[in-house]
Design a protein around this motif. Sequence first.
Motif, PDB file in Angstrom:
ATOM      1  N   TYR A 107       0.835  -1.221   0.000  1.00  0.00           N
ATOM      2  CA  TYR A 107       0.000   0.000   0.000  1.00  0.00           C
ATOM      3  C   TYR A 107       0.858   1.256   0.000  1.00  0.00           C
ATOM      4  CZ  TYR A 107       0.901   0.536   4.980  1.00  0.00           C
ATOM      5  OH  TYR A 107       1.494   0.718   6.181  1.00  0.00           O
ATOM      6  N   GLN A 108       2.120   1.144   0.475  1.00  0.00           N
ATOM      7  CA  GLN A 108       2.970   2.328   0.513  1.00  0.00           C
ATOM      8  C   GLN A 108       3.865   2.412  -0.718  1.00  0.00           C
ATOM      9  OE1 GLN A 108       5.213   2.298   4.098  1.00  0.00           O
ATOM     10  NE2 GLN A 108       4.458   4.288   4.750  1.00  0.00           N
ATOM     11  N   GLN A 109       4.560   1.318  -0.994  1.00  0.00           N
ATOM     12  CA  GLN A 109       5.592   1.370  -2.016  1.00  0.00           C
ATOM     13  C   GLN A 109       5.115   0.930  -3.381  1.00  0.00           C
ATOM     14  OE1 GLN A 109       9.215  -0.516  -0.913  1.00  0.00           O
ATOM     15  NE2 GLN A 109       9.069   0.106   1.211  1.00  0.00           N
ATOM     16  N   GLY A 110       3.857   0.540  -3.471  1.00  0.00           N
ATOM     17  CA  GLY A 110       3.376   0.057  -4.759  1.00  0.00           C
ATOM     18  C   GLY A 110       4.097  -1.217  -5.132  1.00  0.00           C
ATOM     19  N   ASP A 111       4.335  -1.364  -6.445  1.00  0.00           N
ATOM     20  CA  ASP A 111       4.927  -2.611  -6.909  1.00  0.00           C
ATOM     21  C   ASP A 111       6.434  -2.663  -6.720  1.00  0.00           C
ATOM     22  OD1 ASP A 111       2.794  -4.171  -7.676  1.00  0.00           O
ATOM     23  OD2 ASP A 111       2.491  -2.992  -9.507  1.00  0.00           O
ATOM     24  N   SER A 112       7.031  -1.520  -6.390  1.00  0.00           N
ATOM     25  CA  SER A 112       8.497  -1.520  -6.302  1.00  0.00           C
ATOM     26  C   SER A 112       8.968  -2.434  -5.190  1.00  0.00           C
ATOM     27  CB  SER A 112       9.014  -0.111  -6.064  1.00  0.00           C
ATOM     28  OG  SER A 112       8.738   0.285  -4.734  1.00  0.00           O
ATOM     29  N   TYR A 113       8.102  -2.687  -4.219  1.00  0.00           N
ATOM     30  CA  TYR A 113       8.534  -3.510  -3.091  1.00  0.00           C
ATOM     31  C   TYR A 113       8.866  -4.931  -3.541  1.00  0.00           C
ATOM     32  CZ  TYR A 113       4.934  -6.973  -2.523  1.00  0.00           C
ATOM     33  OH  TYR A 113       4.168  -8.073  -2.702  1.00  0.00           O
ATOM     34  N   ARG A 114       8.375  -5.315  -4.729  1.00  0.00           N
ATOM     35  CA  ARG A 114       8.587  -6.711  -5.163  1.00  0.00           C
ATOM     36  C   ARG A 114      10.062  -7.065  -5.287  1.00  0.00           C
ATOM     37  NH1 ARG A 114       3.638  -8.701  -6.613  1.00  0.00           N
ATOM     38  NH2 ARG A 114       2.127  -7.121  -7.259  1.00  0.00           N
ATOM     39  N   ILE A 115      10.885  -6.030  -5.309  1.00  0.00           N
ATOM     40  CA  ILE A 115      12.321  -6.307  -5.360  1.00  0.00           C
ATOM     41  C   ILE A 115      12.771  -7.075  -4.124  1.00  0.00           C
ATOM     42  CG2 ILE A 115      14.588  -5.193  -5.428  1.00  0.00           C
ATOM     43  CD1 ILE A 115      13.420  -3.027  -7.086  1.00  0.00           C
ATOM     44  N   ILE A 116      12.003  -6.929  -3.069  1.00  0.00           N
ATOM     45  CA  ILE A 116      12.415  -7.596  -1.827  1.00  0.00           C
ATOM     46  C   ILE A 116      12.632  -9.084  -2.030  1.00  0.00           C
ATOM     47  CG2 ILE A 116      10.158  -8.259  -0.892  1.00  0.00           C
ATOM     48  CD1 ILE A 116      11.058  -7.325   1.800  1.00  0.00           C
ATOM     49  N   TYR A 117      11.841  -9.679  -2.945  1.00  0.00           N
ATOM     50  CA  TYR A 117      11.911 -11.129  -3.117  1.00  0.00           C
ATOM     51  C   TYR A 117      13.247 -11.590  -3.666  1.00  0.00           C
ATOM     52  CZ  TYR A 117       6.952 -10.746  -2.348  1.00  0.00           C
ATOM     53  OH  TYR A 117       5.740 -10.456  -1.815  1.00  0.00           O
TER      54      TYR A 117
END
Lengths: 222, 222, 56, 207, 207, 250
Positions: free
Chosen positions: F51-61
């Motif tokens: 909800y905060q970072q949008g899709d960019s958080y997917r890098i976490i994986y």
Amino acid sequence: MFRPLLALLRRDLTLALRRPQDALTVVGFFVVVVALFPLGIGPDPEFLRSLAPGVLWVAALLAVMLSLERLFSDDYRDGTLEQMLLVPEPLGLLVLTKIFAHWLITGLPLVLISPLLAVQLNLRPEEILILMAALLLGTPILSLIGAIGAALTLGLRGGGVLIALLILPLYAPPLILGAGAVDAVMHGASAQAHLSLLGAMMVFALFATPWATAAAVRIMLD
Amino acid sequence: MFRPLLALLRRDLTLALRRPQDALTVVGFFVVVVALFPLGIGPDPEFLRSLAPGVLWVAALLAVMLSLERLFSDDYRDGTLEQMLLVPEPLGLLVLTKIFAHWLITGLPLVLISPLLAVQLNLRPEEILILMAALLLGTPILSLIGAIGAALTLGLRGGGVLIALLILPLYAPPLILGAGAVDAVMHGASAQAHLSLLGAMMVFALFATPWATAAAVRIMLD
Amino acid sequence: MMEFLAMGGYAPYVWGSYLVMAGLLVVEMLQLRFRRRSLMDWIRRMARLRVQEENQ
Amino acid sequence: MADREFRAVALAAERGDRRLFDDIDFTLSPGQLLQVSGRNGCGKTSLLRILSGLSRPVAGQVYWGDEPIQSVDGGTGSCLGYLGHQNALKEDLTAEENILIAGGLGGGRPDREDVLAMLASLGLAGYEDLPVRYLSQGQKRRVALARLLLQPRPLLILDEPYAALDVQVIEVLRSAIEAHLARKGMIVITTHQAVDIDGDCHNLRLG
Amino acid sequence: MADREFRAVALAAERGDRRLFDDIDFTLSPGQLLQVSGRNGCGKTSLLRILSGLSRPVAGQVYWGDEPIQSVDGGTGSCLGYLGHQNALKEDLTAEENILIAGGLGGGRPDREDVLAMLASLGLAGYEDLPVRYLSQGQKRRVALARLLLQPRPLLILDEPYAALDVQVIEVLRSAIEAHLARKGMIVITTHQAVDIDGDCHNLRLG
Amino acid sequence: MSERGIQWFRFTAPANFYDLAGRLIPWFAALTIALFGVGLYMGLVVAPSDYQQGDSYRIIYIHVPTAWMGMFLYVLMAIYAAIGLIWRIKIAEIMAKSIAPTGALFTFLALWTGALWGRPTWGVFWVWDARLTSMLLLLFLYLGYMALHAAIDDRQRASNASAVLAMVGVVNVPIIYFSVHWWNTLHQGASITVTEAPTMAMIMFVTLMIMVLATWVYSIAVVLARARVELLERERTARWVQERLEGERR
Ligand code: HEM
Ligand SMILES: Nc1ncnc2c1ncn2[C@@H]1O[C@H](COP(=O)(O)OP(=O)(O)OP(=O)(O)O)[C@@H](O)[C@H]1O
Ligand SMILES: Nc1ncnc2c1ncn2[C@@H]1O[C@H](COP(=O)(O)OP(=O)(O)OP(=O)(O)O)[C@@H](O)[C@H]1O
Ligand SMILES: [Mg+2]
Ligand SMILES: [Mg+2]
């Protein structure tokens, strides 16, 4: 027991005296690198002052590192190091003696010349004192750690640059603490903590690194 | 006429390919030195950004300088340089060829890796472009000038540090112009003047220094 | 599909990470395979040479 | 001089991929000399370095009496002296200083008079106080020899000691070697030059 | 092969403060060999370097025909080949590459077959494609000799060419020298080893 | 080398290790493909955007698994190097050397993905944060190790020398980490630090763990494969190599 060590120390110091330019070039390098910075960055005094601890420390570190290449390589090339393995004395102690001589020849002069450069970079007297104290504790650490790199690159082509790659990452802690000490006084804090950590690190290095270095020398001469 | 030069160029490049780590360590050194600065100076991004041109240039300069020690010394040690004096070809041209090979192996990679480091120091894209242009013009100058120092310290003990002392003062002009170019764009001015001066300097060095270097080689081998 | 590829406007970052990672892992494996092959060839050649020498 | 035997048991050495030699066994008793001979590249230098404990064999062991050579009481250097391809001299020190300091490093306290006498006997009278750098190839070799001969070690390991020496000095060295053997010393030597030595000489052919 | 004489006129050399030799004169005609002999440190290496134009004499001059050696048409290297104490080999290149590249640098276009044949004749068959680093002291010396012998120069200047070589190769080298003399080549040589050479040999004693 | 030493691990005998690794690699390779397949599908398609970072958080994986792997492999490498140096076990030396490139690769990927993640979240690619800086120094340690290995020709000497370097490095890693940490908190300057993802959703956590597992299996497969090649290169004259080659095509 100590006769061989004294003989070695005396020899290294004699050699350095026969060739004073070697020690002088290290100091020269230190001075020139520090002098390059204002050229690259601009002459603003306040700006330079805030940079001073970092620049001085980085320059000292590079100077020590460069001089390290010769710590063992001369002895290696003319075969003296081989003969040293045959000396009835623990190699670690011989190595420590050589490092001590090396520090007397290169590290100590850096400490002694640093106030001059510090003045040029507008540091204040009390800051200069701390700078010297930090360098006094820090340069032996640099020599001790660097000796491992020097031993590991014995006889390799391009040794100088390879040493740099091997040991610069290990130089991060003394660099941070040393520059941090001066920085702390510049911002009105105490440098106590930095200096005691540096001291602890020096003691640790004093006991640990000569053996690693001796092992490395043996390996490279195998 | 050009067969010997081509043979020499091919030889030097082959040697570099056989030992890629030599070229890589120069790049490694460049990267590590740049990385040391934030450790000594502190992590504040704005502050680092304003230092970036100076730091990058000083680091590039030190990297080139260190790698220069090996420009002739390998050939000197194994006696190839002596044989090269007997080649029916002007020594100046041979020297120029060697310098060119040396630049391809060390200078060019520095130029190519510099954007990465520039990003770490928060430079903007247009500044990075100018930085690369300045390095592209500047590193050959550094190699050309440095070659003189390398020749003059052939076979001397502690060559590395001595080279530094001899040629660092000569490096001041390219350093000032190169760092100045980037600084200019950072302050919204044009880098045109700096870059053209750098270019002129390169052309001048291209014609003048090989002969000085050749003379130095002859003297040191006498 | 386009929406998936756009990654909510973060496409360069997300795909830049994933593709580089995939690429480098593939390069690593290919390099390994290449090394293995040339090594095998070399060993075979040396073995042949030895047999040839012994026969002489 | 020596009271123990020097033994090599089943030595083998490898360089790169090649096995240089295999299963080398010998016993050297006091007063004996072992000449290692063989073509260029057969592994003589490699063998001598192993014998002096400077490098490790791939298999086998070298013994000084009953002790493995690496762990001799008082250090490997207390029982043997080694002269390699290199002279191990400091170019900036004089011949005399070089020898005195090497003596001190070895734990001894060498006598200045002895040093000068030895240098003179090797034809270096008048060169004692020149930095070694100014000496020619052969003169440097002589200084290295003087150093070795002044350290009284029961076992001497010499890798091409005659290299670069002129005829007169070879003669001097030959009689020094013979004297060492007569004193019940031991010697291991390699050379491509034919020099006849009087004494209990044995030969080991490599390759 | 050669059509000119090689002359030294009133040569003198100094090292440090010492005058090594004075007033050296000689003339070498095609087909002749000059052996320079003398004790260690009498200045043989210094003389050979002067003869090959690598260093300058304090007095006197060296001539190739009528031209001073430094300003021979086509470069000093076009008339002479020099083998010093050092081998001038690149350790990372193979023996074959070393020789081919040295040939290219000399302006020639050496033939691969010739190189392999020469290496084989010096007993290096099977070692052609190993980096020189892996060769022993004597094997390296052989590669340097092969390089020299493949560059067809009228004058060869050899500083202790036999050093580190084993007996078989010395034999090969001796016949190569004799062949060179028979082809009307010239040779200047120093050595401490006694090797008899058939031909028009002259002697120059220094010191 | 003289005393062949400890033989109680059956696989320390080179030939046995070679065979065992050869049998294990296909399994790990298959597992890698499966885990990456599932992980990527879940991470890129199934998991909802943040909800905060949008899709960019997917890098976490990929960021977190690579970062962990980079750090862990260095320790593992140092352990193998120490074993190899002290007990002179060939296989350990080979394992140490084989781990280094993979470790360096993962460290680099952690830096790369972190940088690409930093741009959308912090606005810059790089800050001199303690964690990032020590990760960078770790990369240099890896590179130094590999450069030293490459610079020494003699295999035995190369592995011994770089073993010393790896051990010195591993002692220093915590020192470096703490000093860097301290340096960063002492200076004012950059106040941005790597933020913890706010109480991760279950699906995210599961996906992350699958990806972590995938990098693990991948590392094992690749390191074993590289160790086999190294082993062949070292033992290329041994009889068992010739025997294996008769049978094998590739
Ligand atoms: C070049 C830049 C970066 C580097 C070198 C880096 C490095 C690391 C390392 C070494 C770890 C594992 C450390 C640990 O588990 O304690 C880690 C974990 C993590 N990083 Fe990064 N990072 C970078 C950028 C970022 C950015 C920009 C973000 C997000 C805004 C981020 C978010 C995280 C998260 C959420 C974790 C997992 C948290 C945890 O397990 O503690 N990182 N990173
Ligand atoms: N680092 C190395 N890697 C691979 N092979 C090597 C290495 N060093 C030496 N060799 C090989 O080992 C062999 C033995 O070398 P060594 O120096 O012991 O010979 P040697 O008998 O002393 O020869 P010489 O009479 O020429 O001095 C040589 O054939 C050489 O090719
Ligand atoms: N740089 C120098 N400075 C002063 N004297 C030197 C220098 N180099 C050499 N010498 C002296 O010059 C003399 C001649 O040296 P040279 O190398 O020519 O001797 P050489 O005849 O080749 O001896 P060798 O048979 O031992 O090779 C030596 O006595 C040496 O002491
Ligand atoms: Mg030998
Ligand atoms: Mg000579």
